[in-house]
Design a protein around this motif. Structure first.
Motif, short mmCIF file in Angstrom:
data_model
loop_
_atom_site.label_atom_id
_atom_site.label_comp_id
_atom_site.label_asym_id
_atom_site.label_seq_id
_atom_site.Cartn_x
_atom_site.Cartn_y
_atom_site.Cartn_z
N ASN A 181 -10.01 -5.84 12.63
CA ASN A 181 -9.66 -4.60 11.76
C ASN A 181 -9.04 -5.32 10.50
OD1 ASN A 181 -11.01 -3.00 13.36
ND2 ASN A 181 -9.14 -2.25 14.36
N ALA A 182 -7.86 -5.91 10.65
CA ALA A 182 -7.24 -6.31 9.32
C ALA A 182 -8.03 -7.25 8.50
CB ALA A 182 -5.88 -7.15 9.84
N LYS A 183 -8.99 -8.25 9.06
CA LYS A 183 -9.72 -8.91 8.41
C LYS A 183 -10.74 -7.99 7.57
CE LYS A 183 -11.65 -12.59 9.67
NZ LYS A 183 -12.42 -13.68 10.45
N MET A 184 -11.31 -7.01 8.06
CA MET A 184 -12.16 -6.09 7.39
C MET A 184 -11.59 -5.53 6.44
SD MET A 184 -14.85 -5.16 10.29
CE MET A 184 -13.71 -4.77 11.61
N ALA A 185 -10.23 -4.95 6.62
CA ALA A 185 -9.49 -4.03 5.64
C ALA A 185 -9.25 -5.05 4.31
CB ALA A 185 -8.29 -3.43 6.16
N GLN A 186 -9.01 -6.19 4.81
CA GLN A 186 -8.75 -7.26 3.53
C GLN A 186 -9.90 -7.28 2.60
OE1 GLN A 186 -5.81 -8.28 2.34
NE2 GLN A 186 -6.95 -8.97 0.64
N ALA A 187 -11.26 -7.14 3.47
CA ALA A 187 -12.40 -7.66 2.82
C ALA A 187 -12.64 -6.50 1.73
CB ALA A 187 -13.66 -7.75 3.66
N ILE A 188 -12.38 -5.09 1.92
CA ILE A 188 -12.41 -4.18 1.17
C ILE A 188 -11.40 -4.11 0.12
CG2 ILE A 188 -11.94 -1.33 1.15
CD1 ILE A 188 -12.95 -1.53 4.16
N ARG A 189 -10.13 -4.60 0.32
CA ARG A 189 -9.32 -4.74 -0.83
C ARG A 189 -9.75 -5.71 -1.76
NH1 ARG A 189 -5.54 -5.30 3.80
NH2 ARG A 189 -4.63 -3.47 3.89
N THR A 190 -10.56 -6.87 -1.18
CA THR A 190 -11.24 -7.77 -2.29
C THR A 190 -11.85 -7.03 -3.28
OG1 THR A 190 -10.97 -9.50 -0.61
CG2 THR A 190 -12.66 -9.94 -2.51
N LEU A 191 -12.72 -6.03 -2.90
CA LEU A 191 -13.74 -5.26 -3.93
C LEU A 191 -13.24 -4.10 -4.48
CD1 LEU A 191 -16.67 -6.18 -4.14
CD2 LEU A 191 -17.41 -4.42 -2.82
N THR A 192 -11.87 -3.72 -3.98
CA THR A 192 -11.25 -2.61 -4.60
C THR A 192 -9.90 -2.91 -5.23
OG1 THR A 192 -10.29 -2.01 -2.57
CG2 THR A 192 -12.23 -1.05 -3.01
N VAL A 193 -8.93 -3.16 -4.51
CA VAL A 193 -7.79 -3.29 -5.18
C VAL A 193 -7.58 -4.66 -6.11
CG1 VAL A 193 -5.10 -3.78 -4.55
CG2 VAL A 193 -6.43 -2.21 -3.07
N GLU A 194 -8.18 -5.51 -5.81
CA GLU A 194 -8.11 -6.69 -6.76
C GLU A 194 -8.96 -6.44 -7.97
OE1 GLU A 194 -9.23 -10.51 -4.64
OE2 GLU A 194 -7.93 -9.98 -2.87
N HIS A 195 -9.71 -5.50 -8.04
CA HIS A 195 -10.24 -4.99 -9.34
C HIS A 195 -9.84 -3.70 -9.76
CE1 HIS A 195 -13.26 -7.83 -7.27
NE2 HIS A 195 -13.77 -8.28 -8.69
N GLY A 196 -8.33 -3.45 -9.48
CA GLY A 196 -8.23 -2.27 -10.07
C GLY A 196 -8.50 -1.10 -9.55
N VAL A 197 -9.12 -0.83 -8.48
CA VAL A 197 -9.84 0.43 -7.57
C VAL A 197 -8.81 0.84 -6.67
CG1 VAL A 197 -11.94 1.29 -6.70
CG2 VAL A 197 -12.08 -0.34 -8.36
N GLU A 198 -8.57 2.14 -6.76
CA GLU A 198 -7.65 2.56 -5.43
C GLU A 198 -8.64 3.13 -4.35
OE1 GLU A 198 -5.49 3.44 -2.91
OE2 GLU A 198 -4.17 3.02 -4.66
N PRO A 199 -8.36 2.47 -3.18
CA PRO A 199 -9.56 2.79 -2.10
C PRO A 199 -9.09 4.20 -1.64
CG PRO A 199 -7.93 1.04 -1.39
CD PRO A 199 -7.81 1.18 -2.97
N ARG A 200 -7.86 4.83 -1.75
CA ARG A 200 -7.57 5.99 -1.16
C ARG A 200 -8.32 7.32 -1.94
NH1 ARG A 200 -1.05 5.45 -1.25
NH2 ARG A 200 -1.73 4.45 -3.40
N GLU A 201 -8.78 6.92 -3.10
CA GLU A 201 -9.77 8.01 -3.76
C GLU A 201 -11.19 7.85 -3.25
OE1 GLU A 201 -9.32 6.94 -7.87
OE2 GLU A 201 -7.23 7.27 -7.89
#
Length: 676
Positions: free
Chosen positions: A419-439
């Motif tokens: 789960n931690a690896k998959m969450a980090q994969a999502i951060r790569t496509l969102t947080v690292e590009h200035g996108v807030e996943p909570r939205e």
């Protein structure tokens, strides 16, 4: 009766969705993939939903043949033909480092060694005017070498061919005369009619490298289906999220590189539309047996870029932004330096996880879920197989003993690491590009996605998880919701002071005509065609561009166009980089037109509720504690459902942890409100 059928051929399972044109009923099923002969798995899956392929009115499928060829480095032997003096462009590549602080960083190894690069004299200037005629003798020498040394493909990339393709066309004619149909000829202006020499060369080489394998596969699938009575064209999903028929895909095989995973993104676009304006943004997560794919739906539209990097190689083509890691139900858990590791190595379809009973002995994520009680072993994949709980326990216990842990604690640890690896994969496509996943809402699919979705959402602070119908076959369902798509580009280098709006409008009108003609050849009715236009722009002095949508082909000729499109660019620049310089002059680089052909959607009618008997209740482990948990059939659900609960269906299992509340909406989607 006629049916619309879609298939997604994965590394572990082949998924099929069958839509009844008359009643609107949808049936989904899956069968184990057959790596030695993928067609066998295709027909096995198809046989679970219908008896006669002659009843199919529309057929589309996604394939990872091209991507697997690249990942496994089993592609064609390619001869690269460049202009005189440009032989080393592909080898030199770019000087930037993708991983700045990685002391072991190395550029991706070229797919064509320098010894297999040849030059041909002839030169055009940057405007496309001929300075030196093409050296046809050098082209014929390349053809002779390709024939005598057994090359599978020849990639041709000549300077400034994106402006004037005359030299490349002539080179292609000569190569075809000399080599016939035995060798694939790839011309860069047909693959990527865009600037930047290295990126265009890389794209051309990738098509040549993967093309022969994809062409053989598509030709074989068409032949096998015709033998079984299929009379309609075979359609293929493109990396852009659109469809093409197999004939075009064989001419442009690179377009299918991300064919399979993109189907889920297009399905999520349909889910976003059905959920209404309250959910315009979605994070799409597809967890299968081998990999975990992440993509985005922003404002109800797929997140598509004009270029990407695949395995470190730049690709110039419209492509859904997709991030993939090796994390799936079949990912192996193991000990390394006394610590627990999960993936990226997978047990695959054969032997598969230990619980499959096919000889696997090493523990996987699926085995961990079986040990934790989160899977119904007697009704896995809708009864497709009965899982071996004892084998799963033995595999997990062996690794637990090696690490000095309790087996239940290890099983939960395996899931937590995944789960931690998959969450980090999502951060790569969102947080690292200035996108807030909570939205965003998290749309979970794939055979294992709904099992892990809530845990991943908690890691990211996401409050809502959507599990669509048929999640294990959702990528296939998404293919039935996609449009036929053809993308065209035209170089258009103009500073704003030299812009002739009428000229730009005329160029766009030409592209529009070409796009509509292409849709006509794809069999799209005239009343179902549309074309969208955009232009790549940058501030003067910048290197890279942003793609700015236009309202129509005639917009550039309208009064006030320059001010309007510059303001649009400034807004896009702020959204991407957090700042803009509205007073700076802009430049125009490339015109883009995309033709879309829509077919009637395959949105299923609301599912009928079936009478549900009393649920089975078992102990399921959450946070180290056993909870008495009902195991429910999804077909019998309605209203609200409080966690903990395990929901099973033909293609997937959904886990609802304690404290979460699930609701079945009018579309049959399972909406889970996630608590921290």
């Amino acid at each position: 009766m006629t049916y619309r059928v879609a298939m997604d051929i994965g590394g572990t399972f082949t998924d099929v969705v069958c839509y009844d044109d008359t009643s609107g009923a949808v049936v989904a099923a899956k069968a184990p993939s057959t790596p030695d002969d993928l067609a066998e798995g295709v027909f096995a899956a198809l046989g679970r939903v219908m008896a006669d392929p002659a009843q199919i009115s529309f057929f589309v499928h996604g394939t990872t043949q091209g991507l697997n060829t690249l990942l496994e480095r089993k592609g064609a032997r390619v001869l690269l033909l460049t202009g005189a003096g440009a032989r080393d462009v592909y080898q030199i590549a770019r000087g930037n480092r993708d991983r700045m602080f990685d002391l072991r960083y190395r550029k991706p190894a070229p797919l064509v060694p320098r010894a297999d690069v040849m030059e041909a004299g002839g030169r055009l200037d940057w405007r496309g005017a001929e300075l030196t005629p093409l050296d046809e003798h050098a082209v014929r020498q390349a053809a002779r070498r390709a024939r005598t040394e057994g090359f599978d493909a020849v990639a041709v990339c000549l300077l400034f061919s994106y402006v004037n393709p005359a030299h490349e066309r002539r080179a292609g004619q000569i190569l075809t005369e000399e080599l016939g149909d035995d060798v694939l000829i790839v011309l860069s202006h047909q693959v990527a009619r865009e600037w930047r020499e290295y990126e265009r060369t890389s794209t051309t080489v990738l098509e040549a490298y993967t093309g022969p394998v994809v062409r053989r596969y598509l030709a074989g699938i068409q032949h096998r289906f015709r033998e079984r009575g299929l009379t309609v064209p075979v359609h293929v999903m493109q990396s852009s999220g659109g469809l093409v028929n197999a004939g075009y895909a064989m001419r442009r095989p690179l377009q299918t590189l991300l064919s399979g995973p993109v189907g889920g993104t297009m399905g999520s676009v349909a889910v976003s539309r059905l959920l209404g304006a309250g959910n315009p943004h979605a994070i799409c997560v597809d967890m299968g047996g081998t990999s975990f794919d992440v993509s985005l739906v922003v404002g109800g539209r797929p997140d598509v870029s004009a270029e990407a990097r695949i395995e470190g190689h730049p690709v110039l083509m419209p492509i859904v932004n997709l991030h993939t890691i090796g994390a799936g139900g079949g990912s192996l858990a193991y000990s390394e330096a006394g610590a627990l590791r999960v993936g990226p190595e997978s047990a695959g379809a054969v032997p598969g996880p230990a619980c499959y009973g096919r000889g696997g002995t090493r523990p996987t994520v699926t085995d961990a879920n079986v040990v934790l009680g989160r899977v119904d072993p007697a009704w896995f994949a809708g009864g497709l197989m009965e899982l071996d709980v004892r084998a799963a326990g033995t595999a997990v216990a062996a690794l637990a003993g090696e690490l000095g842990l309790d087996p239940l604690a290890l099983a939960e640890g395996v899931c937590d690491v995944a789960n931690a690896k998959m969450a980090q994969a999502i951060r790569t496509l969102t947080v690292e590009h200035g996108v807030e996943p909570r939205e965003f809402a998290l749309v979970a699919f794939g055979g294992a996605g709904p099992m892990h979705a809530v845990f991943i959402a908690r890691e990211l602070g996401i409050s809502e998880v959507v599990v669509p119908r048929f999640p294990g076959a959702f990528s296939a369902w998404g293919m039935l919701e996609a449009d036929v798509r053809r993308d065209l580009t035209h170089p258009f280098f103009r500073p704003q002071d030299d812009l002739d709006g009428a000229e730009m409008a005329a160029r766009l009108a030409t592209l529009q005509t070409e796009a509509l003609d292409a849709l006509d050849h794809q069999g799209v009715p005239q009343d179902r065609r549309r074309v969208e236009h955009a232009v790549d722009m940058r501030y003067e002095g910048q290197d890279y561009t942003l793609t700015i949508p236009l309202t129509g082909a005639g917009e550039p000729a309208a009064p006030g166009f320059l001010d309007a499109v510059a303001a649009r660019y400034a807004d896009a620049h702020t959204g991407r980089y957090g700042h803009a310089t509205p007073e700076a002059p802009v430049e125009f680089v490339t015109l883009r037109s995309a033709g879309f052909g829509s077919f009637p959607g395959a949105t299923a009618r609301s599912p009928e509720r079936t009478a549900a008997g009393p649920p089975a209740v078992r102990d399921v482990i959450f946070n180290g504690v056993a909870h008495r948990t009902p195991v429910l059939r999804r077909a019998g659900l309605s209203g609200e459902l409080a966690g903990p609960a395990v929901v099973v269906e033909e293609t997937a299992t959904t886990v609802i942890p304690p404290g979460c509340l699930a609701t079945v909406d009018d579309n049959g989607f399972l909406i889970i409100k996630v608590t921290s």
